[in-house]
Design a protein around this motif. Sequence first.
Motif, PDB file in Angstrom:
ATOM      1  N   TYR A 529     -32.463  22.350  66.810  1.00 50.65           N
ATOM      2  CA  TYR A 529     -32.110  22.466  65.388  1.00 50.65           C
ATOM      3  C   TYR A 529     -31.276  23.699  65.066  1.00 50.65           C
ATOM      4  O   TYR A 529     -30.789  23.844  63.948  1.00 50.65           O
ATOM      5  CB  TYR A 529     -33.335  22.363  64.478  1.00 50.65           C
ATOM      6  CG  TYR A 529     -34.383  23.461  64.549  1.00 50.65           C
ATOM      7  CD1 TYR A 529     -34.146  24.741  64.075  1.00 50.65           C
ATOM      8  CD2 TYR A 529     -35.665  23.177  65.031  1.00 50.65           C
ATOM      9  CE1 TYR A 529     -35.120  25.715  64.104  1.00 50.65           C
ATOM     10  CE2 TYR A 529     -36.654  24.146  65.065  1.00 50.65           C
ATOM     11  CZ  TYR A 529     -36.379  25.418  64.603  1.00 50.65           C
ATOM     12  OH  TYR A 529     -37.359  26.388  64.636  1.00 50.65           O
ATOM     13  N   MET A 530     -31.079  24.589  66.054  1.00 53.48           N
ATOM     14  CA  MET A 530     -30.230  25.757  65.821  1.00 53.48           C
ATOM     15  C   MET A 530     -28.898  25.681  66.568  1.00 53.48           C
ATOM     16  O   MET A 530     -27.832  25.795  65.961  1.00 53.48           O
ATOM     17  CB  MET A 530     -30.962  27.043  66.235  1.00 53.48           C
ATOM     18  CG  MET A 530     -32.027  27.506  65.279  1.00 53.48           C
ATOM     19  SD  MET A 530     -32.599  29.162  65.754  1.00 53.48           S
ATOM     20  CE  MET A 530     -33.868  29.429  64.514  1.00 53.48           C
ATOM     21  N   THR A 531     -28.954  25.523  67.892  1.00 54.66           N
ATOM     22  CA  THR A 531     -27.738  25.656  68.706  1.00 54.66           C
ATOM     23  C   THR A 531     -27.710  24.606  69.817  1.00 54.66           C
ATOM     24  O   THR A 531     -27.751  24.947  71.002  1.00 54.66           O
ATOM     25  CB  THR A 531     -27.663  27.064  69.325  1.00 54.66           C
ATOM     26  OG1 THR A 531     -28.886  27.308  70.058  1.00 54.66           O
ATOM     27  CG2 THR A 531     -27.480  28.122  68.268  1.00 54.66           C
ATOM     28  N   PRO A 532     -27.608  23.340  69.476  1.00 56.26           N
ATOM     29  CA  PRO A 532     -27.633  22.306  70.519  1.00 56.26           C
ATOM     30  C   PRO A 532     -26.364  22.285  71.361  1.00 56.26           C
ATOM     31  O   PRO A 532     -25.296  22.735  70.933  1.00 56.26           O
ATOM     32  CB  PRO A 532     -27.776  21.016  69.704  1.00 56.26           C
ATOM     33  CG  PRO A 532     -27.177  21.331  68.371  1.00 56.26           C
ATOM     34  CD  PRO A 532     -27.495  22.777  68.121  1.00 56.26           C
ATOM     35  N   LEU A 533     -26.509  21.775  72.571  1.00 56.70           N
ATOM     36  CA  LEU A 533     -25.380  21.446  73.450  1.00 56.70           C
ATOM     37  C   LEU A 533     -24.501  22.639  73.801  1.00 56.70           C
ATOM     38  O   LEU A 533     -23.324  22.500  74.088  1.00 56.70           O
ATOM     39  CB  LEU A 533     -24.521  20.338  72.819  1.00 56.70           C
ATOM     40  CG  LEU A 533     -25.224  18.997  72.601  1.00 56.70           C
ATOM     41  CD1 LEU A 533     -24.319  18.032  71.841  1.00 56.70           C
ATOM     42  CD2 LEU A 533     -25.640  18.397  73.940  1.00 56.70           C
ATOM     43  N   GLY A 534     -25.079  23.833  73.804  1.00 55.28           N
ATOM     44  CA  GLY A 534     -24.319  25.011  74.206  1.00 55.28           C
ATOM     45  C   GLY A 534     -23.666  25.768  73.071  1.00 55.28           C
ATOM     46  O   GLY A 534     -22.970  26.762  73.325  1.00 55.28           O
ATOM     47  N   LEU A 535     -23.854  25.336  71.833  1.00 57.24           N
ATOM     48  CA  LEU A 535     -23.393  26.151  70.703  1.00 57.24           C
ATOM     49  C   LEU A 535     -24.168  27.475  70.703  1.00 57.24           C
ATOM     50  O   LEU A 535     -25.297  27.555  71.192  1.00 57.24           O
ATOM     51  CB  LEU A 535     -23.605  25.409  69.389  1.00 57.24           C
ATOM     52  CG  LEU A 535     -22.683  24.212  69.143  1.00 57.24           C
ATOM     53  CD1 LEU A 535     -23.110  23.467  67.889  1.00 57.24           C
ATOM     54  CD2 LEU A 535     -21.225  24.652  69.038  1.00 57.24           C
ATOM     55  N   HIS A 536     -23.594  28.520  70.116  1.00 57.95           N
ATOM     56  CA  HIS A 536     -24.268  29.816  70.149  1.00 57.95           C
ATOM     57  C   HIS A 536     -23.731  30.721  69.052  1.00 57.95           C
ATOM     58  O   HIS A 536     -22.629  30.539  68.543  1.00 57.95           O
ATOM     59  CB  HIS A 536     -24.095  30.489  71.516  1.00 57.95           C
ATOM     60  CG  HIS A 536     -22.687  30.533  72.027  1.00 57.95           C
ATOM     61  ND1 HIS A 536     -22.017  29.412  72.479  1.00 57.95           N
ATOM     62  CD2 HIS A 536     -21.817  31.565  72.189  1.00 57.95           C
ATOM     63  CE1 HIS A 536     -20.809  29.745  72.885  1.00 57.95           C
ATOM     64  NE2 HIS A 536     -20.651  31.037  72.703  1.00 57.95           N
ATOM     65  N   HIS A 537     -24.577  31.682  68.693  1.00 56.67           N
ATOM     66  CA  HIS A 537     -24.264  32.719  67.705  1.00 56.67           C
ATOM     67  C   HIS A 537     -23.815  32.136  66.369  1.00 56.67           C
ATOM     68  O   HIS A 537     -22.838  32.584  65.767  1.00 56.67           O
ATOM     69  CB  HIS A 537     -23.195  33.671  68.242  1.00 56.67           C
ATOM     70  CG  HIS A 537     -23.543  35.119  68.007  1.00 56.67           C
ATOM     71  ND1 HIS A 537     -23.888  35.612  66.771  1.00 56.67           N
ATOM     72  CD2 HIS A 537     -23.606  36.181  68.855  1.00 56.67           C
ATOM     73  CE1 HIS A 537     -24.140  36.911  66.856  1.00 56.67           C
ATOM     74  NE2 HIS A 537     -23.992  37.280  68.113  1.00 56.67           N
ATOM     75  N   LEU A 538     -24.579  31.147  65.895  1.00 57.79           N
ATOM     76  CA  LEU A 538     -24.270  30.503  64.619  1.00 57.79           C
ATOM     77  C   LEU A 538     -25.078  31.085  63.465  1.00 57.79           C
ATOM     78  O   LEU A 538     -25.002  30.580  62.344  1.00 57.79           O
ATOM     79  CB  LEU A 538     -24.553  28.997  64.715  1.00 57.79           C
ATOM     80  CG  LEU A 538     -23.827  28.230  65.816  1.00 57.79           C
ATOM     81  CD1 LEU A 538     -24.176  26.754  65.739  1.00 57.79           C
ATOM     82  CD2 LEU A 538     -22.319  28.424  65.699  1.00 57.79           C
TER      83      LEU A 538
END
Length: 716
Positions: A529-538
């Motif tokens: 729910y925060m940073t799926p699939l390698g997303l980051h620093h959002l």
Amino acid sequence: MFRTLLRALLVLAFLALAGPVRAEDGYDLWLRYRPVEASLQAQYRPMTTAIVAGGDSPTMRIAVAELRRGLGGLLGAEPVSGPSADAGAILIGTPTRMPAIAALRLPLEGLGREGYLIRSARIEGKPVTVIAANDDIGALHGAFHLLRLIQTRQPIEALDIRSAPGVQLRLLNHWDNLDRSVERGYAGQSIWDWWKLPDFKDPRYIDYARANASIGINGTVLNNVNAKADSLTAPYIAKAAALADVFRPYGIRVYLSARFSAPIEIGGLETADPLDPQVRAWWKAKADEIYRAIPDFGGFLVKANSEGQPGPQDYRRSHADGADMLADAVAPHRGVVMWRAFVYSHETPDDRARQAYSEFKPFDGRFADNVIVQVKNGAIDFQPREPFHPLFGAMPKTPLMMEFQITKEYLGFATHLAYLGTLFEEALSADTQAKGNGSTVARVIDGSLHGYRLTGMAGVANIGSDRNWSGSHFDQANWYAFGRMAWDPDMKARPIAEEWARMTFSNEAGFVAPAVDMMMASRETVVDYMTPLGLHHLMASGHHYGPGPWVDDLERADWNPVYYHRADGAGIGFDRTKAGSDAVSQYAPPVARMFGDIATVPERDLLWFHHVGWDHRMASGRTLWDELVMRYGRGVRGVESMQQRWAGLASFVDAERHAEIAAFLAIQHNEARWWRDASVAYFQTFSKRPLPAGEVAPEHPLQWYKALRFPYAPGH
């Protein structure tokens, strides 16, 4: 006869009081020592006869007191201190101080000062349990292990346990400030009451030391890495010395974060240039002053040339120049310098993930022997998920020390349940391929891969003045898991979670299995729910509370979430392949090929390494857009599952703790929905695609989420 009758009466009285589940506030952590079930009392009963100790050092007295406290709580009767090995007695000590242990000729070589052996034996025909070590601190660790066996209802009839730490320096890093605020702290004020030290030593300091010793932590950095030079002045050295006196019998050394510009700020010099003779002399004199007050002072932790902190690069010197100057100052006292590799320059790099490697790799082998470089598990900053830091496969001649974050700066603070044992295991088990298959990060940091003389693991502490220590009950598990994995980097997250759940809540099978399953799934739920699939620093700016993928107005490009996700009409993700920033080239060739190929990169790291089209087909058969939305929704459903599971465990947990955890899960559910809705609403402005079937539209329009402000979020 009288002793036997009295013991029986005490047991009956104790069990009578044990009736319904009593209210608890979490202060006892995993050292609760609640009564063993009546049906199991008989198998542990012999251990209540006597404790025979070798020596009377402060540490040995603590070990004996812990055994008496633990066995008294677990079995209803404290064993007496006996002069001889009666049947069922516990013998604890070292061969040099205890002839009965020396006569057993136990294999203690290789255990070092901190390791121990627990063995069932016979002395003069009588069955006994022996806790043997080369030093009293090893015996104390063994005492905690024996109590853990009973706490978790393990058999003790034929013990043959040998344990020694796999890592030398096992430290907590407290990001605590002198005004008792805690940077990235979510459990109240700092537990260090600097104003009252050194004259008043809060009894809580002893409980802190007990908890750390029970899991093998042997050091604590008292002050924030964003250090104040005042920490190195005489009044604060005296305060640190008072804490060192409390911790010493528990085998815990104190360390200090050193501000690089201290020679200017408190020393009256005009420069902090590490090659300046006056600066070097000042640091030597300061080290001598500290060691006069704290003879077993561990050394310095340094954050330099990062986030505005001063450092050697201010004088056109290297990190090696700065670290070696301090290493030279503490070397006569056998001190160490832990030099952090979390750096990024004043100039915005093309990819911040590359910078630590670029700055440290050229100096491999050029650091002093008593310097260890402290590297975060990932190259950005304690994200819910990051690939392992490329430095772990790139510094064979320089000891590297792992830095984990126990406090959950990017994982929902104290109110989101996220068991980090799985994160620690994921990082430690990652294969750097530095020397072929099996070159795991764990083998790097325990020194076995490259033959490091100095090894270590640090955890940014989640401890504060809250009665339950960590802000929430389940966050205690992260402190516990860090200590257990620092002792043995090959330990796995699930058995650690089971140990903790049994000791902290209940040994009932109806509780343990579902609670551990919930813990093991929790961190993946947060990633979803925060940073799926390698997303980051959002996360939103500054406080890192809640979603802020739209933030694009900060001074530096790499402070903005848009820098990391790079969403546009074509797709989403940061291209770190050779066609992009080429960060993949910092890994060993087999790893670089795996991460650099969209066909072989693990989907959990996909958007970390690749800018991927919205219609790219995933392993599930869904498009990237549909998969992304589904992962966000799966995270929300994962929290709902935790809520339902926890509700079903009410009969196993006291009402006070159960209710608080349920309330926090409700907060987590609301905030997971917020994360999901805000992120989907924002990224849909780029994808221009409908939501997949079954996924509901965000509750509010995007502007509603973007307008939210939290100026007083904790830990800022």
